[in-house]
Design an enzyme around this catalytic site. Structure first.
Site, PDB file in Angstrom:
ATOM      1  N   GLU A  76       0.839  -1.197   0.000  1.00  0.00           N
ATOM      2  CA  GLU A  76       0.000   0.000   0.000  1.00  0.00           C
ATOM      3  C   GLU A  76       0.877   1.251   0.000  1.00  0.00           C
ATOM      4  O   GLU A  76       1.703   1.444   0.894  1.00  0.00           O
ATOM      5  CB  GLU A  76      -0.924   0.011   1.222  1.00  0.00           C
ATOM      6  CG  GLU A  76      -1.656   1.309   1.476  1.00  0.00           C
ATOM      7  CD  GLU A  76      -2.448   1.817   0.280  1.00  0.00           C
ATOM      8  OE1 GLU A  76      -2.259   2.993  -0.094  1.00  0.00           O
ATOM      9  OE2 GLU A  76      -3.227   1.040  -0.294  1.00  0.00           O
ATOM     10  N   ALA A  80      -1.020   4.049   4.944  1.00  0.00           N
ATOM     11  CA  ALA A  80      -2.154   3.828   5.842  1.00  0.00           C
ATOM     12  C   ALA A  80      -3.158   2.975   5.103  1.00  0.00           C
ATOM     13  O   ALA A  80      -3.518   3.283   3.966  1.00  0.00           O
ATOM     14  CB  ALA A  80      -2.773   5.162   6.269  1.00  0.00           C
ATOM     15  N   THR A  84      -8.843   4.901  -0.428  1.00  0.00           N
ATOM     16  CA  THR A  84      -9.631   6.132  -0.508  1.00  0.00           C
ATOM     17  C   THR A  84     -10.836   6.066   0.425  1.00  0.00           C
ATOM     18  O   THR A  84     -11.153   7.024   1.134  1.00  0.00           O
ATOM     19  CB  THR A  84     -10.109   6.363  -1.956  1.00  0.00           C
ATOM     20  OG1 THR A  84      -8.974   6.601  -2.790  1.00  0.00           O
ATOM     21  CG2 THR A  84     -11.049   7.556  -2.034  1.00  0.00           C
ATOM     22  N   THR A 187      -5.803  -1.353  -6.921  1.00  0.00           N
ATOM     23  CA  THR A 187      -5.317   0.014  -6.707  1.00  0.00           C
ATOM     24  C   THR A 187      -6.425   1.072  -6.712  1.00  0.00           C
ATOM     25  O   THR A 187      -6.152   2.260  -6.570  1.00  0.00           O
ATOM     26  CB  THR A 187      -4.258   0.365  -7.762  1.00  0.00           C
ATOM     27  OG1 THR A 187      -4.716  -0.050  -9.059  1.00  0.00           O
ATOM     28  CG2 THR A 187      -2.951  -0.353  -7.466  1.00  0.00           C
ATOM     29  N   ALA A 225     -23.882  15.941 -10.025  1.00  0.00           N
ATOM     30  CA  ALA A 225     -24.985  15.600  -9.116  1.00  0.00           C
ATOM     31  C   ALA A 225     -25.078  14.103  -8.892  1.00  0.00           C
ATOM     32  O   ALA A 225     -26.146  13.508  -8.951  1.00  0.00           O
ATOM     33  CB  ALA A 225     -26.302  16.130  -9.675  1.00  0.00           C
ATOM     34  N   GLY A 229     -21.128  14.106  -4.841  1.00  0.00           N
ATOM     35  CA  GLY A 229     -21.426  15.532  -4.861  1.00  0.00           C
ATOM     36  C   GLY A 229     -22.603  15.892  -3.979  1.00  0.00           C
ATOM     37  O   GLY A 229     -22.569  16.896  -3.252  1.00  0.00           O
ATOM     38  N   ASP A 357     -12.360  -1.162  -8.250  1.00  0.00           N
ATOM     39  CA  ASP A 357     -12.577  -0.050  -9.182  1.00  0.00           C
ATOM     40  C   ASP A 357     -11.751  -0.142 -10.455  1.00  0.00           C
ATOM     41  O   ASP A 357     -12.023   0.578 -11.421  1.00  0.00           O
ATOM     42  CB  ASP A 357     -12.262   1.289  -8.493  1.00  0.00           C
ATOM     43  CG  ASP A 357     -13.324   1.689  -7.482  1.00  0.00           C
ATOM     44  OD1 ASP A 357     -14.285   0.922  -7.292  1.00  0.00           O
ATOM     45  OD2 ASP A 357     -13.182   2.774  -6.873  1.00  0.00           O
ATOM     46  N   HIS A 489     -43.015  -5.027  15.253  1.00  0.00           N
ATOM     47  CA  HIS A 489     -43.777  -3.769  15.298  1.00  0.00           C
ATOM     48  C   HIS A 489     -43.489  -3.042  16.609  1.00  0.00           C
ATOM     49  O   HIS A 489     -43.470  -3.670  17.664  1.00  0.00           O
ATOM     50  CB  HIS A 489     -45.272  -4.055  15.193  1.00  0.00           C
ATOM     51  CG  HIS A 489     -46.127  -2.840  15.356  1.00  0.00           C
ATOM     52  ND1 HIS A 489     -46.333  -1.948  14.322  1.00  0.00           N
ATOM     53  CD2 HIS A 489     -46.815  -2.365  16.423  1.00  0.00           C
ATOM     54  CE1 HIS A 489     -47.122  -0.971  14.747  1.00  0.00           C
ATOM     55  NE2 HIS A 489     -47.429  -1.200  16.029  1.00  0.00           N
TER      56      HIS A 489
END
Length: 510
Positions: A76, A80, A84, A187, A225, A229, A357, A489
């Site tokens: 890494e 840390a 992200t 990454t 948007a 954001g 990602d 309930h």
């Protein structure tokens, strides 16, 4: 997953009339002969698995690999763990969302409950300190998990020099070579830049800078948007900023169900957030004390200007794959830099895998975690599976919006006949009792079979409520299945039950 569990699951899938060509069945059956490059012998310097990246996907993959008996090293660059998400994304943003919500409630809602103050003040440094403390504690917690599971942790920037070797420039200034039979690239992603806009993290900020502002801006403009954001805009709106959101598309959060989106936008507008849709930024002037934006309709037309103290650029994220040595090894990527992988998360280069990602699919931390687990299960010769059509998504504003499965627009496009059941929280006793009755539950089910296709929730705790729906979709449940489950309930979860009743029959409380 144990073989017995696999057999039960396969039998279940087949009983639901899913063919063997289904991606879900394919992944399960294909994993029985999953490729493995073998395990390193004890005492060897070569790892079974080397993970480049210590974010949600990477650190989870590393821990899971170690739990499966594989000798594992995680590299890494940040120094840390948590990536992200933990350091400058999911976790600090949720801390500020909660803190700003508490302030807003104290100022605007507590009096309705008989709790009154002579004054309410914001201590921004203390708020930021609480956020930073949460991040620090969680980061150290992951390091503790590495030690517990015997994962080797290398702090530095890793770059592939062969399919089994990673060159690491360590944070101490040294260089070392880490060897591994299987290398996983995890990454993550980085902020997507916009032409002509330079992020300085002071007046023009990314989400990272928006999490660390030293003072509350009088005027904040958000470009984009989407989830991030709107969440960051909500933080500063609650703390007193005037917030305007500029979006090129005709709608906010384009991936959201259209009906829910409209109600969500109305809620944000009621809170004071302003929207400028179908609008693009064509110029930025930072020569003065603030920032002056030049705007133009997306379809062309007269230009206008908009001034702000701070501009948040939140136009999406890009996979972080540059500088990893992929080109030298011949690892295939698509036009935006995502690594192309097969059903085992393996690239075209044997032994080089990728998750999170950096590959196609939702850019979400929890999706990356599931990728990581499935990937190392394949490496270990076990079963791995992730169904991207059943990954929940949450916007952590107030109210929250959560969804899993298909939107009504997507179902229409598929040409499937369907039914819709809805139930408003205004008719839910718990929501009324605690004065958080804004929003609704919407369920979309196939007309012929009653199989649930999508669930969309707008509520104060939608991010928690959505997981009952996620389980239902995972097991191809019908709306009647949820409707016939006894719900405690009073709870807000009863709204999901009532929406399910409205889908296949009729609700009771409306």
């Amino acid at each position: 997953m144990a073989m017995a569990s696999f057999a039960r699951r396969k039998a279940y899938l087949l009983s639901r009339n899913l063919s063997n060509s289904s991606p879900e069945v394919f992944r399960y059956s294909h994993s029985l002969t999953a490729f493995s490059r073998g395990f390193a012998s004890s005492g060897s310097d070569e790892n079974d698995v080397v993970v480049i990246g210590g974010g949600p996907g990477g650190y989870v993959a590393a821990i899971k690999a170690a739990q499966l008996g594989l000798k594992t090293t995680c590299i890494e660059k940040r120094g840390a763990l948590g990536g992200t998400c933990l350091n400058v994304g999911c976790i600090p943003s949720k801390a500020l969302l909660h803190s700003s919500h508490m302030y807003h409630e104290a100022k605007h809602a507590f009096a309705n409950h008989g709790v009154k103050f002579s004054s309410v003040e914001i201590d921004l440094p203390a708020m930021m300190g609480q956020k930073d403390k949460a991040v620090s504690n969680l980061t150290r917690g992951i390091e503790g998990l590495f030690k517990k599971n015997k994962v080797t942790y290398v702090k530095g920037y890793g770059k592939l020099i062969s399919p089994s070797e990673v060159s690491v420039d360590t944070v101490d200034g040294d260089n070392t070579i880490v060897k591994g039979k299987n290398i996983i690239i995890a990454t993550g992603s980085d902020v997507k830049s916009l032409p002509g806009i330079t992020i300085d993290e002071k007046r023009i900020v990314s989400s990272t800078g928006a999490l660390a502002l030293s003072e509350i801006p009088k005027k904040l403009v958000v470009i984009g948007a989407g989830y991030i954001g709107l969440e960051m805009g909500s933080v500063w709106l609650r703390l007193g900023s005037e917030v305007a959101v500029v979006e090129f598309a005709p709608d906010i959060v384009p991936s959201m169900d259209g009906e829910i989106r409209k109600q969500f936008q109305r809620s944000l507008e009621k809170q004071g957030m302003k929207f400028m849709l179908k609008t693009k930024v064509v110029g930025v002037d930072t020569s003065g004390d603030g920032v002056k934006l030049t705007l133009e309709p997306a379809a062309g037309g007269d230009m206008t200007t908009l001034e702000a103290d701070v501009v948040l650029v939140s136009a999406g994220r890009s996979p972080y794959t540059a500088g990893l040595g992929l080109e030298k090894l011949g690892v295939e990527t698509d036009k935006i830099g995502r690594i192309l992988v097969n059903e085992r998360f393996e690239s075209n280069v044997p032994g080089v895998f990728a998750i999170g990602d950096v590959i196609p699919g939702p850019m979400l931390a929890h999706k990356a975690e599931e990728d990581g687990v499935a990937c190392v299960e394949f490496i270990a010769g076990k079963t791995g599976h992730v169904d991207y059509d059943k990954v929940p998504g949450v916007v952590y504003t107030s109210p929250e919006v959560a969804s899993v499965g298909k939107t009504e627009e997507q179902v229409k496009t598929l040409g499937v006949e369907y039914r819709v059941g809805k139930f408003p929280f205004m008719a839910n006793s718990r929501a009324k009792a605690i004065d958080t009755a804004e929003g609704l539950v919407k369920i979309i089910a196939e007309k012929e079979t009653d199989k649930i296709l999508g669930v969309h929730i707008m509520a104060s705790n939608a991010g928690e409520l959505i997981h009952e729906a996620a389980i239902a979709l995972q097991y191809d449940a019908a709306s009647e299945d949820i409707a016939r489950v006894c719900h405690a309930h009073p709870t807000m979860s009863e709204a999901l039950k009532e929406a399910a009743m409205a889908t296949y029959d009729k609700p009771i409380h409306i």
